[in-house]
Motif scaffolding. Structure first.
Motif, PDB file in Angstrom:
ATOM      1  N   PRO A  97      34.345 -49.287  34.666  1.00 51.89           N
ATOM      2  CA  PRO A  97      35.384 -48.777  35.615  1.00 51.89           C
ATOM      3  C   PRO A  97      36.377 -49.771  36.043  1.00 51.89           C
ATOM      4  CG  PRO A  97      32.895 -48.753  36.466  1.00 51.89           C
ATOM      5  CD  PRO A  97      33.090 -49.558  34.981  1.00 51.89           C
ATOM      6  N   GLY A  98      37.558 -48.997  36.639  1.00 47.97           N
ATOM      7  CA  GLY A  98      38.662 -49.904  36.989  1.00 47.97           C
ATOM      8  C   GLY A  98      38.215 -50.892  38.011  1.00 47.97           C
ATOM      9  N   LEU A  99      38.909 -51.912  38.055  1.00 45.82           N
ATOM     10  CA  LEU A  99      38.326 -53.226  39.241  1.00 45.82           C
ATOM     11  C   LEU A  99      39.052 -52.670  40.449  1.00 45.82           C
ATOM     12  CD1 LEU A  99      38.989 -56.317  36.968  1.00 45.82           C
ATOM     13  CD2 LEU A  99      36.702 -54.854  37.187  1.00 45.82           C
ATOM     14  N   ILE A 100      38.139 -53.208  41.507  1.00 53.53           N
ATOM     15  CA  ILE A 100      38.656 -52.844  42.996  1.00 53.53           C
ATOM     16  C   ILE A 100      38.732 -54.051  43.799  1.00 53.53           C
ATOM     17  CG2 ILE A 100      38.329 -51.791  45.198  1.00 53.53           C
ATOM     18  CD1 ILE A 100      36.542 -49.717  43.490  1.00 53.53           C
ATOM     19  N   ASN A 101      39.909 -54.483  44.235  1.00 49.71           N
ATOM     20  CA  ASN A 101      40.166 -55.707  44.848  1.00 49.71           C
ATOM     21  C   ASN A 101      39.952 -55.316  46.702  1.00 49.71           C
ATOM     22  OD1 ASN A 101      40.612 -57.785  46.223  1.00 49.71           O
ATOM     23  ND2 ASN A 101      43.075 -57.864  45.842  1.00 49.71           N
ATOM     24  N   ALA A 102      38.844 -55.682  47.101  1.00 48.91           N
ATOM     25  CA  ALA A 102      38.497 -55.222  48.318  1.00 48.91           C
ATOM     26  C   ALA A 102      39.124 -55.835  49.515  1.00 48.91           C
ATOM     27  CB  ALA A 102      36.923 -55.405  48.660  1.00 48.91           C
ATOM     28  N   HIS A 103      40.178 -56.867  49.252  1.00 49.63           N
ATOM     29  CA  HIS A 103      40.943 -57.573  50.179  1.00 49.63           C
ATOM     30  C   HIS A 103      42.046 -58.112  49.410  1.00 49.63           C
ATOM     31  CE1 HIS A 103      41.364 -60.762  53.507  1.00 49.63           C
ATOM     32  NE2 HIS A 103      42.465 -60.354  53.405  1.00 49.63           N
ATOM     33  N   GLY A 104      43.075 -57.008  49.450  1.00 49.08           N
ATOM     34  CA  GLY A 104      44.482 -57.755  48.870  1.00 49.08           C
ATOM     35  C   GLY A 104      45.626 -57.356  49.626  1.00 49.08           C
ATOM     36  N   HIS A 105      46.729 -57.830  49.212  1.00 48.80           N
ATOM     37  CA  HIS A 105      47.901 -57.388  50.074  1.00 48.80           C
ATOM     38  C   HIS A 105      49.045 -56.832  49.118  1.00 48.80           C
ATOM     39  CE1 HIS A 105      46.532 -58.993  53.940  1.00 48.80           C
ATOM     40  NE2 HIS A 105      45.936 -59.893  53.258  1.00 48.80           N
ATOM     41  N   ASN A 111      54.028 -54.467  43.574  1.00 51.34           N
ATOM     42  CA  ASN A 111      52.882 -55.331  43.429  1.00 51.34           C
ATOM     43  C   ASN A 111      51.488 -54.430  42.904  1.00 51.34           C
ATOM     44  OD1 ASN A 111      53.881 -56.646  46.591  1.00 51.34           O
ATOM     45  ND2 ASN A 111      54.421 -57.447  44.627  1.00 51.34           N
ATOM     46  N   LEU A 112      51.664 -53.040  43.525  1.00 47.11           N
ATOM     47  CA  LEU A 112      50.626 -52.370  43.047  1.00 47.11           C
ATOM     48  C   LEU A 112      50.742 -52.254  41.300  1.00 47.11           C
ATOM     49  CD1 LEU A 112      50.814 -49.466  45.579  1.00 47.11           C
ATOM     50  CD2 LEU A 112      49.308 -51.352  45.273  1.00 47.11           C
ATOM     51  N   ALA A 113      51.920 -52.158  40.861  1.00 48.31           N
ATOM     52  CA  ALA A 113      52.022 -52.022  39.388  1.00 48.31           C
ATOM     53  C   ALA A 113      51.294 -53.384  38.624  1.00 48.31           C
ATOM     54  CB  ALA A 113      53.582 -52.045  39.077  1.00 48.31           C
ATOM     55  N   THR A 114      51.644 -54.513  39.333  1.00 45.01           N
ATOM     56  CA  THR A 114      51.245 -55.866  38.854  1.00 45.01           C
ATOM     57  C   THR A 114      49.670 -55.684  38.879  1.00 45.01           C
ATOM     58  OG1 THR A 114      53.070 -56.879  39.652  1.00 45.01           O
ATOM     59  CG2 THR A 114      51.116 -58.278  39.182  1.00 45.01           C
ATOM     60  N   TYR A 115      49.169 -55.570  39.874  1.00 38.40           N
ATOM     61  CA  TYR A 115      47.559 -55.249  39.836  1.00 38.40           C
ATOM     62  C   TYR A 115      47.178 -54.507  38.925  1.00 38.40           C
ATOM     63  CZ  TYR A 115      46.766 -57.069  44.744  1.00 38.40           C
ATOM     64  OH  TYR A 115      46.865 -57.819  45.960  1.00 38.40           O
ATOM     65  N   ALA A 116      47.663 -53.324  38.411  1.00 38.95           N
ATOM     66  CA  ALA A 116      47.148 -52.434  37.448  1.00 38.95           C
ATOM     67  C   ALA A 116      47.371 -53.178  35.989  1.00 38.95           C
ATOM     68  CB  ALA A 116      47.866 -51.342  37.540  1.00 38.95           C
ATOM     69  N   ALA A 117      48.417 -53.935  36.057  1.00 43.14           N
ATOM     70  CA  ALA A 117      48.320 -54.615  34.450  1.00 43.14           C
ATOM     71  C   ALA A 117      47.448 -55.828  34.286  1.00 43.14           C
ATOM     72  CB  ALA A 117      49.719 -55.603  34.661  1.00 43.14           C
ATOM     73  N   TYR A 118      46.655 -56.164  35.064  1.00 44.94           N
ATOM     74  CA  TYR A 118      45.319 -56.907  34.698  1.00 44.94           C
ATOM     75  C   TYR A 118      44.338 -56.220  34.974  1.00 44.94           C
ATOM     76  CZ  TYR A 118      48.758 -60.863  35.256  1.00 44.94           C
ATOM     77  OH  TYR A 118      49.872 -61.728  35.085  1.00 44.94           O
ATOM     78  N   GLY A 119      44.112 -54.909  35.100  1.00 45.91           N
ATOM     79  CA  GLY A 119      42.949 -54.021  35.309  1.00 45.91           C
ATOM     80  C   GLY A 119      42.190 -53.754  36.532  1.00 45.91           C
ATOM     81  N   VAL A 120      43.218 -54.206  37.617  1.00 47.65           N
ATOM     82  CA  VAL A 120      42.842 -53.871  38.903  1.00 47.65           C
ATOM     83  C   VAL A 120      43.387 -52.553  39.403  1.00 47.65           C
ATOM     84  CG1 VAL A 120      42.826 -54.546  41.554  1.00 47.65           C
ATOM     85  CG2 VAL A 120      42.633 -56.229  39.504  1.00 47.65           C
ATOM     86  N   THR A 121      42.355 -51.333  39.325  1.00 48.66           N
ATOM     87  CA  THR A 121      43.135 -50.104  39.673  1.00 48.66           C
ATOM     88  C   THR A 121      42.950 -49.522  41.047  1.00 48.66           C
ATOM     89  OG1 THR A 121      40.977 -49.068  38.926  1.00 48.66           O
ATOM     90  CG2 THR A 121      42.538 -49.362  37.124  1.00 48.66           C
ATOM     91  N   THR A 122      42.219 -50.224  41.668  1.00 43.68           N
ATOM     92  CA  THR A 122      42.412 -49.874  43.234  1.00 43.68           C
ATOM     93  C   THR A 122      42.581 -51.190  44.041  1.00 43.68           C
ATOM     94  OG1 THR A 122      41.161 -47.910  42.840  1.00 43.68           O
ATOM     95  CG2 THR A 122      41.218 -48.666  45.324  1.00 43.68           C
ATOM     96  N   VAL A 123      43.365 -51.148  45.142  1.00 42.18           N
ATOM     97  CA  VAL A 123      43.573 -52.274  46.051  1.00 42.18           C
ATOM     98  C   VAL A 123      43.411 -51.811  47.497  1.00 42.18           C
ATOM     99  CG1 VAL A 123      45.153 -53.994  46.891  1.00 42.18           C
ATOM    100  CG2 VAL A 123      45.397 -53.348  44.491  1.00 42.18           C
ATOM    101  N   TYR A 124      42.384 -52.530  48.340  1.00 38.73           N
ATOM    102  CA  TYR A 124      42.508 -52.108  49.566  1.00 38.73           C
ATOM    103  C   TYR A 124      43.206 -53.076  50.410  1.00 38.73           C
ATOM    104  CZ  TYR A 124      40.059 -49.325  52.977  1.00 38.73           C
ATOM    105  OH  TYR A 124      39.748 -48.336  53.941  1.00 38.73           O
ATOM    106  N   SER A 125      44.634 -52.919  50.824  1.00 33.70           N
ATOM    107  CA  SER A 125      45.447 -53.912  51.238  1.00 33.70           C
ATOM    108  C   SER A 125      45.250 -53.972  52.856  1.00 33.70           C
ATOM    109  CB  SER A 125      46.982 -53.335  50.961  1.00 33.70           C
ATOM    110  OG  SER A 125      48.063 -54.267  51.235  1.00 33.70           O
ATOM    111  N   LEU A 126      44.891 -55.234  53.393  1.00 29.95           N
ATOM    112  CA  LEU A 126      44.345 -55.401  54.546  1.00 29.95           C
ATOM    113  C   LEU A 126      45.482 -56.151  55.172  1.00 29.95           C
ATOM    114  CD1 LEU A 126      40.572 -56.754  54.286  1.00 29.95           C
ATOM    115  CD2 LEU A 126      41.632 -54.402  54.921  1.00 29.95           C
ATOM    116  N   GLY A 127      46.636 -55.529  55.522  1.00 34.99           N
ATOM    117  CA  GLY A 127      47.712 -55.609  56.578  1.00 34.99           C
ATOM    118  C   GLY A 127      49.084 -55.729  55.920  1.00 34.99           C
ATOM    119  N   ASP A 128      49.940 -55.552  56.616  1.00 38.85           N
ATOM    120  CA  ASP A 128      51.296 -55.669  56.817  1.00 38.85           C
ATOM    121  C   ASP A 128      52.127 -55.082  55.643  1.00 38.85           C
ATOM    122  OD1 ASP A 128      51.298 -57.111  59.273  1.00 38.85           O
ATOM    123  OD2 ASP A 128      50.965 -58.952  58.103  1.00 38.85           O
ATOM    124  N   GLU A 129      51.785 -53.924  54.957  1.00 40.91           N
ATOM    125  CA  GLU A 129      52.409 -53.264  54.043  1.00 40.91           C
ATOM    126  C   GLU A 129      53.645 -52.319  54.366  1.00 40.91           C
ATOM    127  OE1 GLU A 129      47.914 -53.006  53.932  1.00 40.91           O
ATOM    128  OE2 GLU A 129      49.368 -52.060  55.351  1.00 40.91           O
TER     129      GLU A 129
END
Length: 429
Positions: A97-105, A111-129
């Protein structure tokens, strides 16, 4: 940890597949990551499937995707491929399954594109978006994105009184955030810490409005008090003391999840010199060059070497590591997170390093992979959409050249990344 920081460049194939891109509706991606439209039905065949549920890997598996969602996944001989389906042969590869970062920004869609480039397909962004990230969250409700999916906290609340607490929670809820985020920390004695009266008002108001509260903590006693006050998510390691049985048992009884963010600690001291991972071609493929220049400026590196706070974080990283091992062994749900996003905390790549550090801490590769997929999704209450490769869920997955269950360093050996059944362009920028 020492092995990881000295030599982060793993054995990996130099082969990268290039795919054609399309524009993302409503979101401009500065880094050029995009995805090609999935066929109505696509069958991925021949790979070993690790579906994220905890079941044993399935060899020679078939994964069937229709309109961005999983239709069926399992042993090839048991899965009927619909007539006319496109086929993607993946013999010898491993699907997770795609990796999930449970605490990112994530301040921007890039930035979301960069996460995906390394296999992180979901990010829970904890602040200041920024507005772009709110727009991306709304757009993914209509169609699968060509970058990581995102859920968000909005502003990190910093009220000084209970009245301010209630007003700030109300404003955040009105913006449509997915969770409320607060900090209860004095930054090693350099800032004023939110008082119990105020954070209790935040938690009470958030719960009254149907929202959960994620908390930034450092000290054990704060974590204990916040848990008693009803906090819903511990978004950092306890770092000042080893956790005691009372806290472990209370955390386990509560069902509250714990996100260790070990790489956040590493980022505070690792730039006293040029770190070894800066030479890794996988890191350099998508790393922010301006950040690289900033953190390796000679004056800044000298300041890091002299920094008392950097040395304290470095000295207490082993405490965080031991606390992770203790809590995981006790059965506390662990959600892989990194606190990536600020300068020097490199999105996507740090998640891969985090998973390796978690194994070094004593967790099994299977437990770490689950913490970054199924358990992260459960902790964040997005498990109806992502986290496992089961019928009805989003077809977000990573294809690897070898199994991370055998060696967590294989998490870096990525063949391709897929979001909503469409392949993400992971070619170097």
């Amino acid at each position: 940890m020492t092995r990881l920081l000295r030599s982060s460049a793993p054995r990996r194939s130099g082969h990268r597949l290039l795919v054609r891109g399309i524009a993302v509706a409503g979101v401009a991606l500065a880094r050029g990551l995009s995805a090609q439209p999935a066929a109505t039905v696509t069958a991925f065949t021949g790979a070993t499937l690790i579906d994220g549920t905890g079941r044993a890997p399935v060899r020679n598996a078939t994964l069937v995707v229709r309109e961005g969602k999983v239709v069926a996944a399992g042993a090839g001989e048991r899965i009927a491929v619909p007539a006319g389906a496109s086929r993607v042969p993946l013999n010898g590869k491993v699907i997770i399954p795609g990796l999930i970062n449970a605490h990112g920004h994530a301040s921007t869609a890039a930035n979301l594109a960069t996460y995906a480039a390394y296999g992180v397909t979901t990010v829970y962004s904890l602040g200041d978006e920024g507005p772009e990230v709110f727009a991306a969250r709304e757009a993914q409700r209509r169609a699968s994105p060509a970058h990581a999916r995102v859920y968000l906290a909005g502003p990190v609340l910093a009220p000084a009184t209970p009245d301010e607490a209630r007003a700030q929670v109300s404003a955040a809820v009105a913006r449509g955030v997915d969770i409320i985020k607060i900090r209860v920390d004095d930054n090693l004695g350099t800032a004023t810490k939110m008082t119990p009266e105020v954070y209790r008002a935040v938690i009470t108001e958030a719960h009254a409005r149907g929202q959960r509260v994620a908390v930034h903590v450092y000290y054990l006693e704060d974590a204990r008090a916040l848990l008693a006050a009803g906090a819903d998510y511990i978004a950092h390691s306890v770092r000042d003391h080893l956790v005691d049985a009372g806290f472990v048992n209370a955390l386990k009884r509560s069902g509250v999840c714990y996100s260790p963010t070990l790489m956040r600690e590493v980022s505070t001291f690792v730039y006293d010199t040029v770190p070894a991972f800066f030479a890794d071609s996988q890191f350099r493929a998508h790393a922010d060059r301006a950040w690289m220049a900033t953190v390796t400026d000679p004056a800044r590196m000298a300041a890091t070497r002299r920094s008392a706070s950097a040395q304290r974080y470095k000295a207490q990283l082993p405490v965080a590591i031991q606390n992770l091992a203790t809590l995981a062994a006790a059965g506390v749900p662990i959600a892989m997170g990194t606190d990536t996003g600020p300068v020097g905390r490199f999105q996507g790549y740090f998640e891969l390093m985090e998973m390796e550090m978690m194994v070094d801490a004593g967790l099994s590769p299977a437990a770490v992979l689950t913490s970054a997929t199924r358990d992260a999704a459960r902790c964040l209450r997005i498990d109806q959409e992502v986290g496992t490769l089961e019928a009805g869920k989003q077809a977000d997955f990573v294809v690897l050249h070898a199994s991370p269950l055998e060696d967590m360093r294989n998490i870096r050996r990525q063949h391709s990344v897929w979001i909503g059944g469409a392949r993400v362009n992971t070619s170097p920028r």
